[in-house]
Motif scaffolding. Structure first.
Motif, PDB file in Angstrom:
ATOM      1  N   PRO A 241      18.439  26.312  28.730  1.00 46.45           N
ATOM      2  CA  PRO A 241      19.233  26.658  27.543  1.00 46.45           C
ATOM      3  C   PRO A 241      18.547  26.350  26.225  1.00 46.45           C
ATOM      4  CG  PRO A 241      20.066  24.649  28.578  1.00 46.45           C
ATOM      5  CD  PRO A 241      19.061  25.219  29.516  1.00 46.45           C
ATOM      6  N   LEU A 242      17.655  25.379  26.210  1.00 45.44           N
ATOM      7  CA  LEU A 242      17.006  24.976  24.955  1.00 45.44           C
ATOM      8  C   LEU A 242      15.823  25.867  24.613  1.00 45.44           C
ATOM      9  CD1 LEU A 242      17.130  21.084  25.427  1.00 45.44           C
ATOM     10  CD2 LEU A 242      18.666  22.519  24.077  1.00 45.44           C
ATOM     11  N   ILE A 243      14.895  26.020  25.549  1.00 47.99           N
ATOM     12  CA  ILE A 243      13.704  26.811  25.221  1.00 47.99           C
ATOM     13  C   ILE A 243      14.020  28.305  25.147  1.00 47.99           C
ATOM     14  CG2 ILE A 243      12.110  25.112  26.168  1.00 47.99           C
ATOM     15  CD1 ILE A 243      11.762  26.934  28.614  1.00 47.99           C
ATOM     16  N   SER A 244      15.145  28.724  25.737  1.00 49.17           N
ATOM     17  CA  SER A 244      15.522  30.143  25.642  1.00 49.17           C
ATOM     18  C   SER A 244      15.869  30.532  24.212  1.00 49.17           C
ATOM     19  CB  SER A 244      16.712  30.438  26.558  1.00 49.17           C
ATOM     20  OG  SER A 244      16.339  30.303  27.915  1.00 49.17           O
ATOM     21  N   LYS A 245      16.217  29.538  23.391  1.00 46.70           N
ATOM     22  CA  LYS A 245      16.581  29.791  21.995  1.00 46.70           C
ATOM     23  C   LYS A 245      15.390  29.657  21.045  1.00 46.70           C
ATOM     24  CE  LYS A 245      21.264  27.993  22.771  1.00 46.70           C
ATOM     25  NZ  LYS A 245      22.218  26.900  22.434  1.00 46.70           N
ATOM     26  N   ILE A 246      14.274  29.203  21.569  1.00 41.47           N
ATOM     27  CA  ILE A 246      13.101  28.986  20.726  1.00 41.47           C
ATOM     28  C   ILE A 246      12.361  30.302  20.517  1.00 41.47           C
ATOM     29  CG2 ILE A 246      10.843  27.843  20.591  1.00 41.47           C
ATOM     30  CD1 ILE A 246      11.980  25.536  22.167  1.00 41.47           C
ATOM     31  N   LYS A 247      12.024  30.590  19.272  1.00 35.40           N
ATOM     32  CA  LYS A 247      11.221  31.774  19.019  1.00 35.40           C
ATOM     33  C   LYS A 247       9.746  31.446  19.289  1.00 35.40           C
ATOM     34  CE  LYS A 247      10.528  31.148  14.014  1.00 35.40           C
ATOM     35  NZ  LYS A 247      10.639  31.815  12.694  1.00 35.40           N
ATOM     36  N   ASN A 248       8.962  32.456  19.388  1.00 37.71           N
ATOM     37  CA  ASN A 248       7.517  32.320  19.625  1.00 37.71           C
ATOM     38  C   ASN A 248       7.204  31.772  21.017  1.00 37.71           C
ATOM     39  OD1 ASN A 248       7.432  33.114  16.982  1.00 37.71           O
ATOM     40  ND2 ASN A 248       6.525  31.238  16.180  1.00 37.71           N
ATOM     41  N   ASN A 410      11.194  21.287  25.239  1.00 39.87           N
ATOM     42  CA  ASN A 410      11.825  21.401  23.925  1.00 39.87           C
ATOM     43  C   ASN A 410      11.440  20.213  23.040  1.00 39.87           C
ATOM     44  OD1 ASN A 410      13.963  22.744  22.154  1.00 39.87           O
ATOM     45  ND2 ASN A 410      14.774  20.664  22.320  1.00 39.87           N
ATOM     46  N   SER A 411      11.350  19.024  23.641  1.00 39.51           N
ATOM     47  CA  SER A 411      10.954  17.823  22.891  1.00 39.51           C
ATOM     48  C   SER A 411       9.521  17.943  22.380  1.00 39.51           C
ATOM     49  CB  SER A 411      11.094  16.577  23.772  1.00 39.51           C
ATOM     50  OG  SER A 411      12.428  16.390  24.185  1.00 39.51           O
ATOM     51  N   ILE A 412       8.634  18.450  23.232  1.00 39.01           N
ATOM     52  CA  ILE A 412       7.242  18.611  22.816  1.00 39.01           C
ATOM     53  C   ILE A 412       7.136  19.629  21.688  1.00 39.01           C
ATOM     54  CG2 ILE A 412       4.956  19.395  23.529  1.00 39.01           C
ATOM     55  CD1 ILE A 412       5.568  18.395  26.312  1.00 39.01           C
ATOM     56  N   ILE A 413       7.764  20.779  21.878  1.00 38.65           N
ATOM     57  CA  ILE A 413       7.686  21.844  20.872  1.00 38.65           C
ATOM     58  C   ILE A 413       8.299  21.385  19.550  1.00 38.65           C
ATOM     59  CG2 ILE A 413       8.500  24.166  20.283  1.00 38.65           C
ATOM     60  CD1 ILE A 413       8.232  24.815  23.308  1.00 38.65           C
ATOM     61  N   TRP A 458       3.823  29.003  24.177  1.00 40.04           N
ATOM     62  CA  TRP A 458       4.470  28.888  22.868  1.00 40.04           C
ATOM     63  C   TRP A 458       3.375  28.781  21.801  1.00 40.04           C
ATOM     64  CZ3 TRP A 458       3.946  25.041  19.183  1.00 40.04           C
ATOM     65  CH2 TRP A 458       4.810  25.132  18.077  1.00 40.04           C
ATOM     66  N   TYR A 459       3.630  29.381  20.616  1.00 40.77           N
ATOM     67  CA  TYR A 459       2.657  29.323  19.524  1.00 40.77           C
ATOM     68  C   TYR A 459       3.391  29.031  18.212  1.00 40.77           C
ATOM     69  CZ  TYR A 459       4.442  34.116  19.287  1.00 40.77           C
ATOM     70  OH  TYR A 459       5.272  35.209  19.245  1.00 40.77           O
TER      71      TYR A 459
END
Length: 513
Positions: A241-248, A410-413, A458-459
């Motif tokens: 659920p967390l990384i699915s909302k992250i762009k890039n 998600n914590s790392i990003i 991820w970038y």
């Protein structure tokens, strides 16, 4: 029948003291050594306990043959059994009290730690235990001196040889069943310590360079994560659920590897070796390449270093292990979030580099791989014995580890988002996991579920603005089928290595028409 009973009675009467001694010896080995490998196993119900009782009986049966042969000669007994029993008992103390694993990593610590550090580990409890073991050995030797010499009876020699050979029979049916338990784990730990890797590292050319003056590359090496259980890939459950909302962020669903266990897959991910390279030889470490291009390289690991990839990892300029004495089989291993503090401390430095985080990830036992807050899918596993579990329990626990992975990434990003430098993060699992397909569970098996590891890229916005062509290529390539070979070549392509050959067509950052 009466004659047989009479012969048995006479034999027992004649050798009663020797038989008692032999039984006592086996009980002492169980109590002081073997049992420590079982006390931390999570069991539920009578069936589990019965099965593991049978397991320890089989383990001890395989050892009993050695014990009988050793007792046939008083000098062998005193100068082989006694010191070996003492050393094994010392290892057993730490396995029992700390649930550490006796592997090459622990043996390395034992063999190479400074005496002053060893002295710091001597607690009152440990000293009392050592004295107790020495007293036990003293009385065992006195008892042994009092009994008549044990005669060589061929029937017992044959039984002993059968018991010794039972180890190979059991290990062939299920690898690691006995090898990972005391006392065998100590012997194999020392064997792995003295064993050299079966390949030679080739050095990256010293004249190579990179025109990239500012870039941080994060390589997150996952464990046992299959691509089809990520929510971001369309899994029926939202496990990300967390990384699915992250762009890039770009997910690669079609990654393939035929190597379904870490010792075989990981060396091929972090080196020039292909999935088809066999045997491994003259490998170039990706870290050696980055070092030659004057990048910083740091390895943060939550797994002990195995012989198969230790020499590759040690080509990093720094290696940080957060829980080096507990193997993947430990039930008290620290969580992957313990990698974050040393990583965040290093990443804020103004320095271009390649930073690797090696996770324990979703390795069995799943229930020890995440915090309670991530126990979303229930019911979960309550036993280590797979046949006593429902498929739903195992899959629920596994999916909860993916929720924890989502939190971890998600914590790392989140920490990288605050860096005003171009950053790229690549996540790749070493292999997948069987979750009931064709009646199979776990990994190291020749089925498709184990051969499709998860991969994400991820970038940062700074990277996107500097290299729009690479981002466009990245998005175009996400549906294509790649092997895990893409990691090495993509990492070299990211920093545009000059003066060294590598396969541009195996980079996810290149347009492949």
């Amino acid at each position: 029948m009466e004659k047989l009973k009479s012969n048995i009675f006479l034999f027992f009467k004649k050798y009663k003291s020797q038989i008692y001694f032999y039984l006592i010896l086996n009980c002492l080995v169980v109590f002081f050594i073997s049992l420590a490998s079982y006390v931390h196993i999570p069991l539920s119900g009578f069936k589990d306990r019965a099965l593991y009782t049978i397991h320890i009986i089989l383990l001890q049966f395989s050892i009993s043959g050695y014990l009988y042969l050793i007792t046939l000669n008083k000098w062998i007994f005193r100068f082989v059994f006694c010191p070996v029993f003492f050393v094994l008992s010392l290892f057993s103390f730490w396995v029992f009290t700390q649930d550490i694993s006796v592997t090459q990593s622990l043996v390395t610590v034992v063999m190479e730690t400074k005496p002053s550090i060893v002295f710091d580990l001597l607690s009152v409890q440990y000293i009392v235990y050592i004295v107790f073991v020495l007293n036990v050995l003293f009385f065992v030797n006195r008892y042994y001196a009092r009994i008549k010499p044990i005669e060589i009876k061929w029937i017992f020699v044959v039984i002993s040889l059968i018991s010794i050979s039972s180890y190979s029979f059991i290990e062939k049916r299920r690898n690691g069943t006995l090898r990972s338990r005391l006392p065998y784990s100590v012997f194999f730990g020392f064997n792995d310590y003295f064993e050299k890797p079966n390949y030679v590292l080739a050095q990256a050319p010293k004249e190579i360079n990179s025109p990239i003056d500012s870039l941080k590359v994060i390589l997150v090496l996952g464990e046992t994560v299959r691509a089809d259980h990520l929510g971001i890939n369309g899994y029926k459950r939202q496990t990300t659920p967390l990384i699915s909302k992250i762009k890039n962020i770009v997910s690669f669903q079609n990654i393939y590897t035929p190597h379904t266990y870490t010792g075989s897959s990981l060396p091929r991910i972090i080196s020039s070796a292909s999935i088809n390279t066999n045997p491994l030889n003259k490998l170039v470490s990706v870290y050696d390449v980055y070092n030659s291009c004057n990048f910083n390289t740091v390895w943060f690991g939550n797994q002990e270093l195995e012989v198969s990839y230790e020499s590759l990892v040690k080509t990093n300029k720094a290696v940080v292990l957060v829980d080096s004495l507990r193997s993947v089989y430990s039930f008290n291993k620290v969580l992957d979030e313990n990698l974050l503090p040393p990583f965040k401390k290093e990443i804020i430095k103004k320095q271009r580099g390649l930073y690797s985080l090696h996770m324990i990830g979703s390795h069995w036992w799943y229930e020890n791989r995440y915090r309670d807050i991530f126990r979303v899918f229930q019911p979960v596993m309550d036993s280590k014995h797979i046949p006593s579990l429902e498929a739903e329990q195992i899959i629920n626990s596994y999916d909860n580890t993916i929720l924890y992975l989502d939190f971890f990434l998600n914590s790392i990003i989140g920490s990288l988002d605050n860096i005003d430098e171009p950053v790229v993060l690549i996540y790749i699992s070493d292999h997948g996991e069987a979750l009931g397909e064709n009646g199979k569970w776990l990994h190291a098996q020749d089925i498709d579920a184990c051969k499709n590891p998860a991969m994400l890229v991820w970038y940062s916005e700074a990277y996107r603005k500097l290299y729009p062509d690479k981002i466009e290529a990245l998005k175009k390539n996400k549906e294509k089928v790649f092997s895990t070979d893409v990691i090495y070549h993509s990492l070299l392509d990211l920093i545009k290595v000059e003066g060294m050959d590598y396969k541009n067509n195996l980079s996810v950052f290149r347009s492949l028409n």
